[in-house]
Write an enzyme that holds these catalytic residues in place. Structure first.
Site, PDB file in Angstrom:
ATOM      1  N   LYS A  41      -5.426   6.747 -12.728  1.00 21.98           N
ATOM      2  CA  LYS A  41      -5.063   6.276 -11.393  1.00 21.98           C
ATOM      3  C   LYS A  41      -6.350   5.860 -10.693  1.00 21.98           C
ATOM      4  O   LYS A  41      -7.295   6.652 -10.609  1.00 21.98           O
ATOM      5  CB  LYS A  41      -4.350   7.365 -10.588  1.00 21.98           C
ATOM      6  CG  LYS A  41      -3.869   6.891  -9.215  1.00 21.98           C
ATOM      7  CD  LYS A  41      -3.055   7.976  -8.510  1.00 21.98           C
ATOM      8  CE  LYS A  41      -2.423   7.433  -7.229  1.00 21.98           C
ATOM      9  NZ  LYS A  41      -3.426   7.196  -6.167  1.00 21.98           N
ATOM     10  N   CYS A  70      -9.495   9.173  -5.605  1.00 21.43           N
ATOM     11  CA  CYS A  70      -9.606  10.014  -4.419  1.00 21.43           C
ATOM     12  C   CYS A  70     -10.950   9.779  -3.727  1.00 21.43           C
ATOM     13  O   CYS A  70     -12.003   9.823  -4.368  1.00 21.43           O
ATOM     14  CB  CYS A  70      -9.473  11.482  -4.805  1.00 21.43           C
ATOM     15  SG  CYS A  70      -9.545  12.589  -3.386  1.00 21.43           S
ATOM     16  N   PRO A 119       0.398  12.174  -6.676  1.00 25.32           N
ATOM     17  CA  PRO A 119      -0.272  13.468  -6.533  1.00 25.32           C
ATOM     18  C   PRO A 119      -0.899  13.553  -5.148  1.00 25.32           C
ATOM     19  O   PRO A 119      -1.653  12.662  -4.748  1.00 25.32           O
ATOM     20  CB  PRO A 119      -1.338  13.444  -7.633  1.00 25.32           C
ATOM     21  CG  PRO A 119      -1.557  11.997  -7.942  1.00 25.32           C
ATOM     22  CD  PRO A 119      -0.270  11.294  -7.644  1.00 25.32           C
ATOM     23  N   MET A 120      -0.573  14.609  -4.400  1.00 27.55           N
ATOM     24  CA  MET A 120      -1.086  14.753  -3.034  1.00 27.55           C
ATOM     25  C   MET A 120      -1.581  16.177  -2.817  1.00 27.55           C
ATOM     26  O   MET A 120      -0.813  17.130  -2.958  1.00 27.55           O
ATOM     27  CB  MET A 120       0.010  14.398  -2.016  1.00 27.55           C
ATOM     28  CG  MET A 120       0.380  12.919  -2.019  1.00 27.55           C
ATOM     29  SD  MET A 120       1.750  12.526  -0.901  1.00 27.55           S
ATOM     30  CE  MET A 120       3.161  13.063  -1.886  1.00 27.55           C
ATOM     31  N   ASN A 172       0.594   1.390  -6.114  1.00 25.66           N
ATOM     32  CA  ASN A 172       0.621   2.485  -5.148  1.00 25.66           C
ATOM     33  C   ASN A 172      -0.046   1.997  -3.866  1.00 25.66           C
ATOM     34  O   ASN A 172      -0.909   1.141  -3.893  1.00 25.66           O
ATOM     35  CB  ASN A 172      -0.123   3.698  -5.746  1.00 25.66           C
ATOM     36  CG  ASN A 172      -0.331   4.829  -4.756  1.00 25.66           C
ATOM     37  OD1 ASN A 172      -1.431   5.342  -4.616  1.00 25.66           O
ATOM     38  ND2 ASN A 172       0.708   5.241  -4.076  1.00 25.66           N
ATOM     39  N   GLY A 173       0.390   2.554  -2.748  1.00 23.80           N
ATOM     40  CA  GLY A 173      -0.251   2.247  -1.477  1.00 23.80           C
ATOM     41  C   GLY A 173       0.673   1.550  -0.491  1.00 23.80           C
ATOM     42  O   GLY A 173       1.090   0.425  -0.732  1.00 23.80           O
ATOM     43  N   GLY A 174       0.996   2.222   0.602  1.00 24.72           N
ATOM     44  CA  GLY A 174       1.760   1.600   1.677  1.00 24.72           C
ATOM     45  C   GLY A 174       3.221   1.353   1.388  1.00 24.72           C
ATOM     46  O   GLY A 174       3.900   0.687   2.178  1.00 24.72           O
ATOM     47  N   GLY A 229       3.895   7.868  -2.068  1.00 24.19           N
ATOM     48  CA  GLY A 229       3.260   9.112  -1.661  1.00 24.19           C
ATOM     49  C   GLY A 229       3.916   9.746  -0.458  1.00 24.19           C
ATOM     50  O   GLY A 229       4.956  10.387  -0.550  1.00 24.19           O
ATOM     51  N   ARG A 230       3.307   9.551   0.715  1.00 21.09           N
ATOM     52  CA  ARG A 230       3.723  10.290   1.906  1.00 21.09           C
ATOM     53  C   ARG A 230       5.188  10.102   2.269  1.00 21.09           C
ATOM     54  O   ARG A 230       5.860  11.039   2.712  1.00 21.09           O
ATOM     55  CB  ARG A 230       2.824   9.901   3.080  1.00 21.09           C
ATOM     56  CG  ARG A 230       1.427  10.506   3.001  1.00 21.09           C
ATOM     57  CD  ARG A 230       0.470   9.829   3.952  1.00 21.09           C
ATOM     58  NE  ARG A 230       0.133   8.473   3.507  1.00 21.09           N
ATOM     59  CZ  ARG A 230      -0.471   7.574   4.267  1.00 21.09           C
ATOM     60  NH1 ARG A 230      -0.762   7.864   5.523  1.00 21.09           N
ATOM     61  NH2 ARG A 230      -0.765   6.386   3.788  1.00 21.09           N
TER      62      ARG A 230
END
Length: 329
Positions: free
Chosen positions: A137, A98, A15-16, A209-211, A232-233
């Protein structure tokens, strides 16, 4: 635990805020039929007090799709979760990760890592009237917390309230001193700690999640025993590189549509959006990375960036941009 949604969660798009809106998710679903998609974070007060029910809108084609909620009032989250369930979401996720100032001032997001009992109360209330699976999350900790101590305690407390699926962003959040953007990159990643959590709690579904920027990055985590990977990105900026191969590599299914076929399949959706009064760039802004790394990608991005915002821009604008791709025919 819902076995179907659990299987879908082997790979998910994070989710972004300002990115994973309904148009983005429809586009992503054309690229991957299996990957679990998430809404932007929707605050419980916006739904319950603000009546912003349009935030729950989505297309049926987006399934499997999860609603992420932000909040810290158990009664309010209960109502918001019920709304999400009634809207047909496959999962309702509570944001405990967040790090934005706005989130801190509202006492939700990563600050809730310091209040696991409150999180347990929230998810318990959410489950009471929610047919969809309720998940969490979170981060590995915040500020001066010691992740090796607080993360297991957090997971145990929240799992005792009935949550069986966690997505863990493998970084601490520094709420004092780092911006939300810096919190996505500066705190060091601790992948081994997330793997330790899966080893310690094998009955729980744990995603990392992350990187993680590619399927080559993701697959080792699955091979080493984690249940899922959230990207994500990278999934946003190079959607085809990741989602286009996901159905085959992660789920053992068939290969995705070509990039050009995806553009063509977006045209009816765009027509419907424009007929309802929408603008082309509300959709095409999510499509800029479709041809990332391919010949003509820069010209594709440039043409859409310069032309899709014009008031009368329509499907022909997208087709004109496609002419910038040498192999599109």
């Amino acid at each position: 635990m819902d076995k179907a949604i659990s299987q879908s969660a082997r790979l998910s798009v994070a989710p972004m805020m300002d990115w994973t809106d309904r148009h983005c998710r429809y586009f992503h679903r054309l690229i991957s039929g299996e990957t679990l998609l998430y809404t932007e974070m929707v605050t419980a007060p916006a739904l319950v007090r603000g009546g912003a029910l349009h935030l729950l809108d989505y297309s049926p084609e987006e399934h499997p799709v999860a609603l992420q909620l932000g909040g810290s009032d158990p009664a309010e989250l209960r109502q918001a979760a019920r709304m999400g369930s009634e809207a047909g979401y496959d999962e309702v996720n509570l944001n405990v990760g967040c790090p934005s100032d706005r989130v801190q001032s509202g006492c939700f997001g990563a600050i809730l890592m310091t209040r696991p009992e409150l999180v347990a109360d929230c998810v318990s209330q959410m489950q009471a009237e929610c047919a969809a699976e309720v998940t969490v999350k979170c981060r590995i900790g915040v500020d001066e917390q010691i992740p090796e101590d607080v993360l297991p305690a957090f997971i145990e407390t929240v799992a005792a309230a009935g949550v069986t699926r966690f997505t863990i962003h493998a970084r601490k959040a520094w709420l004092d001193g780092l911006s939300p953007k810096e919190n996505r990159d500066i705190p060091p990643l601790d992948y081994p700690l997330v793997h330790k959590m899966k080893a310690a709690y094998p009955h729980l579904h744990i995603s990392i999640n992350g990187g993680i920027a590619s399927l080559d990055d993701a697959e080792p985590h699955l091979d080493q025993g984690l249940d899922g990977v959230m990207i994500g990105r990278a999934a946003y900026h190079q959607p085809y590189d990741i989602l286009g191969a996901a159905d085959q590599r992660i789920y053992g299914g068939v290969h995705a549509l070509t990039r050009t076929m995806i553009v063509e399949k977006m045209l009816p959706y765009i027509e419907t959006h424009l007929t309802a009064g929408g603008r082309l760039n509300q959709i095409t802004r999510h499509m800029l990375g479709l041809f990332a790394g391919q010949p003509g990608a820069r010209q594709w991005r440039r043409y859409l960036s310069e032309n899709a915002h014009v008031s009368n821009a329509g499907p022909e604008t997208l087709l004109e941009a496609l002419k910038r791709i040498p192999d599109a025919a």
